[in-house]
Design an enzyme around this catalytic site. Sequence first.
Site, PDB file in Angstrom:
ATOM      1  N   GLU A 102       0.832  -1.210   0.000  1.00  0.00           N
ATOM      2  CA  GLU A 102       0.000   0.000   0.000  1.00  0.00           C
ATOM      3  C   GLU A 102       0.874   1.270   0.000  1.00  0.00           C
ATOM      4  O   GLU A 102       0.903   2.034   0.963  1.00  0.00           O
ATOM      5  CB  GLU A 102      -0.897  -0.094   1.243  1.00  0.00           C
ATOM      6  CG  GLU A 102      -2.154   0.688   1.225  1.00  0.00           C
ATOM      7  CD  GLU A 102      -3.145   0.341   0.116  1.00  0.00           C
ATOM      8  OE1 GLU A 102      -2.896  -0.573  -0.692  1.00  0.00           O
ATOM      9  OE2 GLU A 102      -4.166   1.027   0.049  1.00  0.00           O
ATOM     10  N   LYS A 107       2.932   1.317  -6.276  1.00  0.00           N
ATOM     11  CA  LYS A 107       1.826   1.057  -7.206  1.00  0.00           C
ATOM     12  C   LYS A 107       2.067   1.792  -8.529  1.00  0.00           C
ATOM     13  O   LYS A 107       1.774   1.268  -9.602  1.00  0.00           O
ATOM     14  CB  LYS A 107       0.495   1.458  -6.572  1.00  0.00           C
ATOM     15  CG  LYS A 107       0.116   0.489  -5.435  1.00  0.00           C
ATOM     16  CD  LYS A 107      -1.294   0.664  -4.965  1.00  0.00           C
ATOM     17  CE  LYS A 107      -1.629  -0.141  -3.716  1.00  0.00           C
ATOM     18  NZ  LYS A 107      -1.785  -1.577  -3.898  1.00  0.00           N
ATOM     19  N   HIS A 150     -11.458  -4.282  -4.473  1.00  0.00           N
ATOM     20  CA  HIS A 150     -10.975  -4.388  -3.097  1.00  0.00           C
ATOM     21  C   HIS A 150     -11.498  -5.665  -2.447  1.00  0.00           C
ATOM     22  O   HIS A 150     -12.649  -5.719  -1.999  1.00  0.00           O
ATOM     23  CB  HIS A 150     -11.393  -3.133  -2.319  1.00  0.00           C
ATOM     24  CG  HIS A 150     -10.848  -3.105  -0.932  1.00  0.00           C
ATOM     25  ND1 HIS A 150     -11.483  -2.491   0.115  1.00  0.00           N
ATOM     26  CD2 HIS A 150      -9.718  -3.643  -0.413  1.00  0.00           C
ATOM     27  CE1 HIS A 150     -10.762  -2.651   1.212  1.00  0.00           C
ATOM     28  NE2 HIS A 150      -9.697  -3.344   0.915  1.00  0.00           N
ATOM     29  N   ASN A 153      -9.670  -9.799   3.453  1.00  0.00           N
ATOM     30  CA  ASN A 153      -8.779 -10.834   3.968  1.00  0.00           C
ATOM     31  C   ASN A 153      -9.499 -11.702   5.011  1.00  0.00           C
ATOM     32  O   ASN A 153     -10.095 -11.145   5.929  1.00  0.00           O
ATOM     33  CB  ASN A 153      -7.573 -10.107   4.609  1.00  0.00           C
ATOM     34  CG  ASN A 153      -6.486 -11.043   5.050  1.00  0.00           C
ATOM     35  OD1 ASN A 153      -6.481 -12.224   4.717  1.00  0.00           O
ATOM     36  ND2 ASN A 153      -5.552 -10.513   5.824  1.00  0.00           N
TER      37      ASN A 153
HETATM   38  N1  CAA Z   1      -8.516 -20.433   3.859  1.00  0.00           N
HETATM   39  C1  CAA Z   1      -9.334 -21.443   4.182  1.00  0.00           C
HETATM   40  N2  CAA Z   1      -9.843 -21.637   5.413  1.00  0.00           N
HETATM   41  C2  CAA Z   1      -9.497 -20.748   6.364  1.00  0.00           C
HETATM   42  C3  CAA Z   1      -8.645 -19.648   6.113  1.00  0.00           C
HETATM   43  C4  CAA Z   1      -8.152 -19.513   4.789  1.00  0.00           C
HETATM   44  N3  CAA Z   1      -7.326 -18.497   4.427  1.00  0.00           N
HETATM   45  N4  CAA Z   1      -8.499 -18.922   7.250  1.00  0.00           N
HETATM   46  C5  CAA Z   1      -9.222 -19.550   8.195  1.00  0.00           C
HETATM   47  N5  CAA Z   1      -9.822 -20.637   7.667  1.00  0.00           N
HETATM   48  C6  CAA Z   1     -10.693 -21.581   8.343  1.00  0.00           C
HETATM   49  C7  CAA Z   1      -9.940 -22.333   9.422  1.00  0.00           C
HETATM   50  O1  CAA Z   1      -9.291 -23.466   8.908  1.00  0.00           O
HETATM   51  C8  CAA Z   1     -11.030 -22.701  10.388  1.00  0.00           C
HETATM   52  O2  CAA Z   1     -11.683 -23.875   9.977  1.00  0.00           O
HETATM   53  P1  CAA Z   1     -12.360 -24.843  11.078  1.00  0.00           P
HETATM   54  O3  CAA Z   1     -13.479 -24.050  11.685  1.00  0.00           O
HETATM   55  O4  CAA Z   1     -12.839 -26.002  10.270  1.00  0.00           O
HETATM   56  O5  CAA Z   1     -11.270 -25.168  12.025  1.00  0.00           O
HETATM   57  C9  CAA Z   1     -12.023 -21.564  10.253  1.00  0.00           C
HETATM   58  O6  CAA Z   1     -11.725 -20.870   9.032  1.00  0.00           O
HETATM   59  C10 CAA Z   1     -11.916 -20.651  11.390  1.00  0.00           C
HETATM   60  O7  CAA Z   1     -10.546 -20.214  11.472  1.00  0.00           O
HETATM   61  P2  CAA Z   1      -9.744 -20.048  12.832  1.00  0.00           P
HETATM   62  O8  CAA Z   1     -10.152 -21.099  13.821  1.00  0.00           O
HETATM   63  O9  CAA Z   1      -8.288 -19.926  12.467  1.00  0.00           O
HETATM   64  O10 CAA Z   1     -10.100 -18.631  13.393  1.00  0.00           O
HETATM   65  P3  CAA Z   1     -11.479 -17.881  13.405  1.00  0.00           P
HETATM   66  O11 CAA Z   1     -12.556 -18.733  13.945  1.00  0.00           O
HETATM   67  O12 CAA Z   1     -11.205 -16.557  14.035  1.00  0.00           O
HETATM   68  O13 CAA Z   1     -11.818 -17.612  11.869  1.00  0.00           O
HETATM   69  C11 CAA Z   1     -11.749 -16.025  10.136  1.00  0.00           C
HETATM   70  C12 CAA Z   1     -10.937 -16.922  11.038  1.00  0.00           C
HETATM   71  C13 CAA Z   1     -12.454 -16.857   9.092  1.00  0.00           C
HETATM   72  C14 CAA Z   1     -10.732 -15.119   9.461  1.00  0.00           C
HETATM   73  C15 CAA Z   1     -12.787 -15.246  10.987  1.00  0.00           C
HETATM   74  O14 CAA Z   1     -12.167 -14.747  12.132  1.00  0.00           O
HETATM   75  C16 CAA Z   1     -13.409 -14.091  10.255  1.00  0.00           C
HETATM   76  O15 CAA Z   1     -14.219 -14.252   9.382  1.00  0.00           O
HETATM   77  N6  CAA Z   1     -12.974 -12.892  10.642  1.00  0.00           N
HETATM   78  C17 CAA Z   1     -13.412 -11.652  10.021  1.00  0.00           C
HETATM   79  C18 CAA Z   1     -12.461 -11.347   8.912  1.00  0.00           C
HETATM   80  C19 CAA Z   1     -12.658  -9.954   8.409  1.00  0.00           C
HETATM   81  O16 CAA Z   1     -13.375  -9.142   8.944  1.00  0.00           O
HETATM   82  N7  CAA Z   1     -11.966  -9.648   7.304  1.00  0.00           N
HETATM   83  C20 CAA Z   1     -11.979  -8.333   6.731  1.00  0.00           C
HETATM   84  C21 CAA Z   1     -10.720  -7.636   7.122  1.00  0.00           C
HETATM   85  S1  CAA Z   1     -10.680  -6.013   6.496  1.00  0.00           S
HETATM   86  C22 CAA Z   1      -9.959  -6.160   5.010  1.00  0.00           C
HETATM   87  O17 CAA Z   1      -9.492  -7.171   4.599  1.00  0.00           O
HETATM   88  C23 CAA Z   1      -9.935  -4.938   4.183  1.00  0.00           C
HETATM   89  C24 CAA Z   1      -8.756  -4.093   4.280  1.00  0.00           C
HETATM   90  O18 CAA Z   1      -8.471  -3.389   3.323  1.00  0.00           O
HETATM   91  C25 CAA Z   1      -7.966  -3.957   5.519  1.00  0.00           C
END
Ligand code: CAA
Length: 293
Positions: A102, A107, A150, A153
């Site tokens: 970023e 970029k 966009h 993650n």
């Molecule tokens: N690929 C595949 N599966 C994944 C994964 C990936 N990259 N990351 C996590 N998982 C799976 C895990 O294997 C796990 O599976 P099980 O339930 O079968 O064990 C499941 O997702 C849950 O993962 P964790 O136990 O590691 O942790 P968690 O319960 O906290 O879940 C999460 C992780 C899916 C990321 C969840 O926390 C979530 O949805 N969080 C919100 C994410 C979010 O808000 N993202 C936006 C960020 S802002 C952005 O990206 C924009 C920017 O410009 C900054």
Amino acid sequence: MLYLNLENKLSDNNKVVIVGAGTMGAGIAQVFSLSGYDVSLYATSERSKNGALASIRSSLERLCKKGIVEQGAAEGALSRVKFVNHWEAIAEAGVVIEAVPESIEVKKTVLEACDNYLRPDALVGTNTSSISITRLACFLSDPSRLVGLHFFNPAPLMSLVELVVGVHTSPTIKEGAVRLIEKVGKVPIVVQNSPGFVVNRMLCPMINEAFFILGQGVASAEEIDQGMKLGCNHPIGPLGLADLIGLDVLLSIMDVLLEQTGDSKYRAAPLLREFVDAGMLGRKVFRGVFSYE
Ligand code: CAA
């Protein structure tokens, strides 16, 4: 203004180049390859290539384990991702997406390099989370072909793509981008270019506030996160999410919001800056607010 003619229909070839093999580049590459696209992932070093490959492999394995993706589909997806380190790959692609760090300078370098090789019918996307699309578009000889794509993650799991339209973005590119995002199984929302777009403008100040709360000793990191998980049903607390996004990325978004609006409500929490200065950037370095050793 005189731009290249983009009234023609967009390319329908199935080749995509993703420039940048970090967390987002690898995640976006996986999304496209799972949808049947041939993906060239531009990586500048062996280290980033190996990191991206490991992250795609592990994500596909997890999706298979859960039965979301079949083994054969995962193997197919993996075989459709190839790594490149030369710009000539751009010349074959109908879609080029930059997902480099970023920084406007980085970029600019990437968009100008791509510009020399772009097919006349190629759509160019940028995964910037905060930089102005209108400003980035001016690094292309035809700014009408740039659109913000966009992704969130982790890209393979998150359904949304903010589709950001700048001053120059042509209707053909906007409509093509909507179709493209739907084709890879994501849901687009169309957003006009504006500081932080829609989601980060709401999300990042909320996470920033969590750093103020932590810095003032109001509650522990665990309690702050528990508060939002149990009180608001968020899947992850704001400080855990900061570690997932990257504290450096979060800080740069806050700085852009402040710089572009002049509104002090977007000032970064001193503790957030302190973590970044200390190199505690979150999960990617195994240490942020929480530890991931
Ligand atoms: N690929 C595949 N599966 C994944 C994964 C990936 N990259 N990351 C996590 N998982 C799976 C895990 O294997 C796990 O599976 P099980 O339930 O079968 O064990 C499941 O997702 C849950 O993962 P964790 O136990 O590691 O942790 P968690 O319960 O906290 O879940 C999460 C992780 C899916 C990321 C969840 O926390 C979530 O949805 N969080 C919100 C994410 C979010 O808000 N993202 C936006 C960020 S802002 C952005 O990206 C924009 C920017 O410009 C900054």
